[in-house]
Design a protein around this motif. Structure first.
Motif, short mmCIF file in Angstrom:
data_model
loop_
_atom_site.label_atom_id
_atom_site.label_comp_id
_atom_site.label_asym_id
_atom_site.label_seq_id
_atom_site.Cartn_x
_atom_site.Cartn_y
_atom_site.Cartn_z
N LEU A 9 15.99 -2.14 6.62
CA LEU A 9 14.66 -1.56 6.79
C LEU A 9 14.68 -0.07 6.45
N SER A 10 15.69 0.65 6.93
CA SER A 10 15.80 2.08 6.63
C SER A 10 15.98 2.31 5.14
N SER A 11 16.82 1.50 4.51
CA SER A 11 17.03 1.64 3.06
C SER A 11 15.74 1.39 2.30
N TYR A 12 15.01 0.35 2.68
CA TYR A 12 13.75 0.04 2.02
C TYR A 12 12.76 1.20 2.16
N LEU A 13 12.66 1.75 3.38
CA LEU A 13 11.71 2.85 3.61
C LEU A 13 12.07 4.06 2.77
N MET A 14 13.37 4.37 2.67
CA MET A 14 13.79 5.53 1.88
C MET A 14 13.51 5.34 0.40
N ILE A 15 13.71 4.13 -0.10
CA ILE A 15 13.49 3.87 -1.53
C ILE A 15 12.00 3.75 -1.85
N ALA A 16 11.27 2.99 -1.04
CA ALA A 16 9.86 2.72 -1.34
C ALA A 16 8.97 3.94 -1.17
N PHE A 17 9.27 4.80 -0.22
CA PHE A 17 8.39 5.93 0.06
C PHE A 17 8.90 7.25 -0.53
N ASP A 18 9.94 7.20 -1.33
CA ASP A 18 10.50 8.43 -1.91
C ASP A 18 9.48 9.08 -2.83
N GLY A 19 9.15 10.32 -2.54
CA GLY A 19 8.21 11.07 -3.36
C GLY A 19 6.75 10.86 -3.01
N TRP A 20 6.45 9.98 -2.09
CA TRP A 20 5.06 9.72 -1.71
C TRP A 20 4.51 10.91 -0.94
N HIS A 21 3.41 11.45 -1.34
CA HIS A 21 2.78 12.65 -0.76
C HIS A 21 3.75 13.83 -0.72
N GLY A 22 4.66 13.88 -1.66
CA GLY A 22 5.56 15.02 -1.79
C GLY A 22 6.71 15.07 -0.80
N LEU A 23 6.95 14.00 -0.07
CA LEU A 23 8.06 13.98 0.89
C LEU A 23 9.17 13.06 0.39
N SER A 24 10.39 13.43 0.73
CA SER A 24 11.54 12.59 0.38
C SER A 24 11.53 11.31 1.18
N GLY A 25 12.28 10.33 0.69
CA GLY A 25 12.33 9.04 1.36
C GLY A 25 12.90 9.10 2.76
N TRP A 26 13.94 9.96 2.96
CA TRP A 26 14.54 10.05 4.29
C TRP A 26 13.58 10.65 5.30
N LYS A 27 12.69 11.53 4.85
CA LYS A 27 11.69 12.09 5.76
C LYS A 27 10.69 11.03 6.19
N TRP A 28 10.28 10.19 5.23
CA TRP A 28 9.36 9.10 5.58
C TRP A 28 10.02 8.11 6.53
N MET A 29 11.33 7.87 6.33
CA MET A 29 12.03 6.97 7.22
C MET A 29 11.97 7.49 8.65
N PHE A 30 12.23 8.77 8.85
CA PHE A 30 12.16 9.34 10.19
C PHE A 30 10.75 9.32 10.75
N ILE A 31 9.75 9.60 9.92
CA ILE A 31 8.36 9.59 10.38
C ILE A 31 7.95 8.19 10.83
N ILE A 32 8.23 7.19 10.01
CA ILE A 32 7.80 5.82 10.33
C ILE A 32 8.57 5.27 11.52
N GLU A 33 9.91 5.37 11.49
CA GLU A 33 10.70 4.83 12.59
C GLU A 33 10.45 5.60 13.89
N GLY A 34 10.27 6.91 13.80
CA GLY A 34 9.95 7.70 14.98
C GLY A 34 8.58 7.38 15.54
N GLY A 35 7.62 7.14 14.66
CA GLY A 35 6.28 6.76 15.11
C GLY A 35 6.28 5.43 15.85
N ILE A 36 7.04 4.47 15.33
CA ILE A 36 7.15 3.17 16.01
C ILE A 36 7.77 3.36 17.39
#
Length: 97
Positions: A9-36
């Motif tokens: 799941l973490s790998s998918y989030l980092m790859i799929a959301f990389d560059g979305w709204h100007g944020l790196s994939g690892w940042k999105w991973m922390f945002i999504i998993e932290g929000g959950i």
């Protein structure tokens, strides 16, 4: 089990959301998993009971049994050391002496 589900799941989030709204994939991973995690924590605050007596999922006989059981468990625990003794044992070089 957490590694089996969490790592892909973490790998998918980092790859799929990389560059979305100007944020790196690892940042999105922390945002999504932290929000959950935050949402589940708030949900647990309201759903879980404070005491066995207020738990809706326990029967009346289970609610009556719990205080006796917990009291026996507390009596079976060894007595705690005084805080000063604990600090002295932590300050020793070899705590097993």
């Amino acid at each position: 089990m957490a590694g089996v589900i969490g790592s892909p799941l973490s790998s998918y989030l980092m790859i799929a959301f990389d560059g979305w709204h100007g944020l790196s994939g690892w940042k999105w991973m922390f945002i999504i998993e932290g929000g959950i995690t935050v949402v589940l924590g708030v949900l647990a605050w309201f759903v879980l009971a404070d005491k066995p007596a207020s738990a809706r999922y326990l029967s009346d006989s289970e609610k009556q049994c719990w205080p006796r059981h917990s009291q026996r468990r507390l009596q079976a625990l060894p007595r705690m050391r005084a805080p000063a003794k604990c600090w002295r044992s932590c300050a020793r070089r070899s705590p097993w002496r």
